[in-house]
Design an enzyme around this catalytic site. Structure first.
Site, PDB file in Angstrom:
ATOM      1  CB  THR A   1      -1.121   6.124   2.104  1.00  0.00           C
ATOM      2  OG1 THR A   1      -1.475   6.759   0.877  1.00  0.00           O
ATOM      3  CG2 THR A   1      -1.157   7.138   3.228  1.00  0.00           C
TER       4      THR A   1
ATOM      5  CG  ASP B   1      -1.791   1.207   1.301  1.00  0.00           C
ATOM      6  OD1 ASP B   1      -2.478   1.482   0.309  1.00  0.00           O
ATOM      7  OD2 ASP B   1      -1.781   1.880   2.344  1.00  0.00           O
TER       8      ASP B   1
END
Length: 822
Positions: free
Chosen positions: A340, A338
């Site tokens: 972020t 991911d």
């Protein structure tokens, strides 16, 4: 704000259900799929008083589910001491202490030492795990005496008021008392993927988690009565089970046991017949044949390797919630990241505000300030806006819509104080704007620089309208700069070097994600894929995933589908994440890795938690997994080669009706020098090779031919020696010659297993050979081990047979590697 309400007094008094129970009928059990709503307890905004908490603690109405913990000290001692093979060896040891000299009982002391080492290492691992578990333990926010404080889950009592926010896990069963757009994902309990909007009076189940909004609920079931308590207790317990490595070893040991039984019986009978005039010597040689069949050190070394792996990772602030996760990461060939919180740090900075359509800069800042004030639990993007534009206007929020990863925007309605009412949305521009909108070109240019862009839009519909985003008027662009993790580029490079394919999967704009990945040097970052255009068919999706590396605008459900698609192609998938939108994918991935600062829900479902939030710790975890699985596979060949040649030697002795050539002391010496000491060092050595499946096949394809060749060579030497030597000292000379052949042959197996050579591996093999040479030349050691080479012809014959056997083992291993690749 919307849906904030208080349940009116007059309901049943809380706590009437008794300790750990709820104020409901016994028959009103909650079924996660078709819940039956119990009578709602009275909701107290300020929570319980100190006196009420003390009263509940006194009557046992506490959340007494055991916290995550490694095995207890008693369990560790029991698991290491009371094993099947320790029982067999213990009985044989007692027999040898009675009928034979001390040196024939050495194998018993070795087992005691090995067991002690295993207990000590697991105790060290337990201390590390328990310490890290306390650091990583979730602390829910509970209201008491009108104040909110974070407490341990084990301190929650019946009727406590527990606050919820995005990413929080529901730790006990309860009834909602306050709700502000509260959406709870119950998929881990019910399998239903869609979040459930909760209103005051609705039940919430332990094991579910918040995906949007916030609120508070009253605990109605605590401790072991809570729905998911039993499940959570098992799921969060550190364990050594459910791994291919350990199940493979168990399978091997099962077959070894079945082989041992008839072989041992035959050996006992044959030795008693052959040595009918010397019962003690017959017993000693029978025990000498049985003991080496047992690969007892293999189980020990596996436990020690896992335990030391946990200790090493613990020093790097890596909490391994399930020990097989170390093994699983060794097999990973795809890691889904991911963006972020993984490639970028959690915080962001507002770098620019661009009003659109003639909007006034001052007014836009007032709107942004009010939006920030409307959300009690802002995400990283909104927190950056709050920091840049603090609320200064006397606007009153009348309704709010929390951010959701699925819809990609949040919103709020305001009364502006001058009689004007307005509704605003803040979120992804490519979701809020119609395709072809001129502003999208400007936004794409910013995304290509790796910047994150949010759109502020004025809605023309009510906030609770499902189509609220339709027709919204663009008002401003907020440009955010994400902080790249300084260690992310090196970590991605490590994965590339190790042939582990990295896939960046993010809910952000695909172009922006690609730009960030490109800055970090990820191969294929220039070819980004918008997940909204991904095919729904799993096979087609898997093909796109194999061909590309960066994906944007991925919904939480799509993340889960993408993990499944990769697994359908035979990939072993690790998923990293820190947000609530990653939970489903983390749960389905072969290995889930959560950041320590991530949401409580992600930490709960992940097998590995990086408590220091450092993405750069992942290579250490992967390397540790490869070290454990690769080295255990390596040393297992040594142990099982010994088992094979021991069983075959016993069978040959029974068939030829001759005395067993070895006493226990001889095989203790051989096992220590060719297996025990080398295996300990080899099991803890660095190993970067990616683990491959089929553990049993990979080990037995070498152990069986190696053991057969060693047994035949040794028995041939023994038969030749029986024809060569005569007299009362003949048996000792015959045993010495057979021992020499078996040692040299076993050493060659060690030489092969020790490859590729490093200085310390060469030194290790040389030291073992030197130790055996010392035993052969030092008089008191000769007497102690009853090893004395007589003459020159037979010893050199033994060396020649060993050399031929070693050459055959070399050729056979190479042929097996080509013919039966694993």
């Amino acid at each position: 704000m919307t849906q904030r309400a208080e349940i009116e007094p007059g309901g049943p008094e809380p706590g009437s259900g008794g300790p750990g129970g709820a104020a409901i009928d016994a028959g009103a059990e909650l079924d996660p799929v078709h819940p039956v709503r119990p009578p709602a307890p009275r909701f107290k905004h300020g929570g319980l008083t100190t006196a009420e908490v003390a009263e509940r603690v006194a009557r046992g109405a506490v959340n007494d589910v055991p916290v995550r913990s490694s095995r207890s000290t008693a369990d560790i001692v029991r698991a290491n001491v009371f094993t099947r093979f320790n029982a067999i060896i213990g009985v044989l040891w007692v027999i040898m202490l009675i009928v034979a000299p001390l040196q024939d009982s050495l194998f018993g002391y070795v087992i005691i030492a090995n067991t002690g080492i295993g207990i000590i290492q697991e105790m060290r691992a337990k201390k590390t795990l328990d310490g890290l578990a306390v650091i990583g333990e979730a602390k829910p926010s509970v209201r008491r005496d009108g104040r909110t404080a974070e407490i341990s889950t084990s301190e929650i009592v019946l009727d406590d008021v527990i606050e919820l926010g995005p990413g929080d896990k529901v730790v006990v069963d309860g009834t909602v008392g306050e709700a502000e757009g509260l959406e709870i994902d119950e998929s881990l309990l019910t399998g239903e993927a869609d979040p459930v909007l909760k209103k005051p009076g609705d039940p919430v189940m332990s094991g579910s988690f918040v995906v949007a909004g916030g609120g508070a609920f009253t605990a109605t079931k605590v401790g072991r009565e809570a729905y998911a308590a039993q499940l959570a207790e098992e799921a969060t317990r550190f364990t050594l089970v459910h791994s291919e490595l350990r199940s493979g070893i168990s399978t091997i040991l099962k077959y070894v046991t079945w082989m041992m039984i008839p072989t041992s019986i035959g050996l006992i009978i044959s030795q008693l017949v052959v040595k009918d005039d010397n019962l003690k010597d017959a017993i000693a040689r029978t025990v000498g044949g049985i003991v080496p069949m047992i690969p007892e050190g293999l189980v020990l070394l596996t436990s020690v390797a896992f335990a030391i792996g946990v200790i090493r990772l613990g020093r790097k602030q890596c909490l391994v919630q399930e020990l097989p996760a170390i093994e699983g990461l060794a097999r990973v060939d795809v890691v889904c990241l991911d963006k972020t919180g993984t490639l970028t740090e959690g915080g962001m900075d507002v770098t620019e505000l661009r009003p659109l359509g003639g909007a006034q800069d001052t007014y836009v800042k007032k709107v942004l300030g009010a939006l920030g004030e409307s959300d009690p639990r802002p995400n990283a993007s909104l927190q950056a806006i709050i920091d840049a534009y603090p609320d200064s206007a006397e606007w009153r929020c009348t309704e709010s819509l929390p951010f959701s990863s699925a819809r990609k925007y949040s919103g709020a309605s305001f009364s502006e104080g001058d009689g004007e009412n307005s509704t605003w949305l803040l979120g992804a521009p490519d979701v809020l704007l119609a395709a072809g909108d001129p502003a999208l070109d400007e936004i794409n240019g910013l995304n290509e620089q790796g910047l994150r862009v949010l759109l502020l839009a004025r809605a023309a519909r009510e906030l609770d309208d499902a189509a609220v985003a339709s027709g919204a008027k663009p008002t401003a662009l907020i440009v955010l700069e994400q902080r790249l993790r300084p260690d992310a580029a090196d970590t991605l490079r490590y994965f590339e070097d190790q042939k582990v394919h990295a896939k960046v999967i993010s809910g952000d704009n695909a172009v922006s994600v690609g730009a960030v990945a490109g800055k970090l040097g990820l191969p294929g970052a220039e070819n980004t894929v918008d997940a909204r255009r991904l095919p729904a068919d799993r096979a087609d999706m898997a093909k796109v995933l194999d061909e590309n590396a960066v994906f944007g605008r991925v919904t939480p459900q799509q993340k889960r589908d993408m993990v499944g698609a990769l697994q359908s192609k035979g990939h072993t998938v690790a998923m990293t994440g820190d947000g609530v939108n990653d939970v489903l994918a983390l749960k389905d991935a072969d290995i889930g890795v959560s950041m320590g600062s991530g949401s409580e829900a992600t930490r709960a479902v992940a097998q590995i938690v990086l408590l220091n939030n450092s993405f750069s710790t992942l290579p250490s975890v992967v390397a540790e997994g490869r070290r454990v699985i690769g080295n255990i596979t390596r040393v297992a060949t040594l142990f099982l080669t010994k088992t094979v040649y021991s069983v075959l030697l016993a069978i040959l002795v029974v068939c030829f009706q001759v005395e067993y050539p070895f006493l226990p002391r001889h095989l203790t010496l051989l096992s220590t020098l060719t297996i025990g000491i080398p295996a300990f060092f080899l099991a803890l050595a660095p190993n970067k090779e990616r683990a491959r499946p089929h553990f049993v096949k990979r080990v037995m394809r070498y152990a069986i031919p190696g053991g057969v060749i060693a047994a035949v060579a040794t028995f041939v030497t023994y038969l030749v020696a029986r024809d060569h030597y005569t007299g009362p000292e003949a048996l000792q000379a015959e045993t010495s010659a057979a021992t020499l052949t078996l040692f040299l042959t076993s050493m060659w197996v060690l030489v092969i297993i020790a490859r590729p050579y490093t200085w310390w591996r060469v030194a290790l093999v040389g030291a073992m050979g030197g130790a055996f040479l010392i035993v052969l030349v030092v008089p008191w050691l000769q007497n102690f081990f009853e090893l004395k080479l007589v003459g020159t012809q037979l010893p050199w014959t033994a060396v020649g047979i060993a050399a031929a056997a070693s050459a055959l083992i070399e050729v056979t291993f190479r042929w097996v590697n080509r013919r039966f690749p694993a």
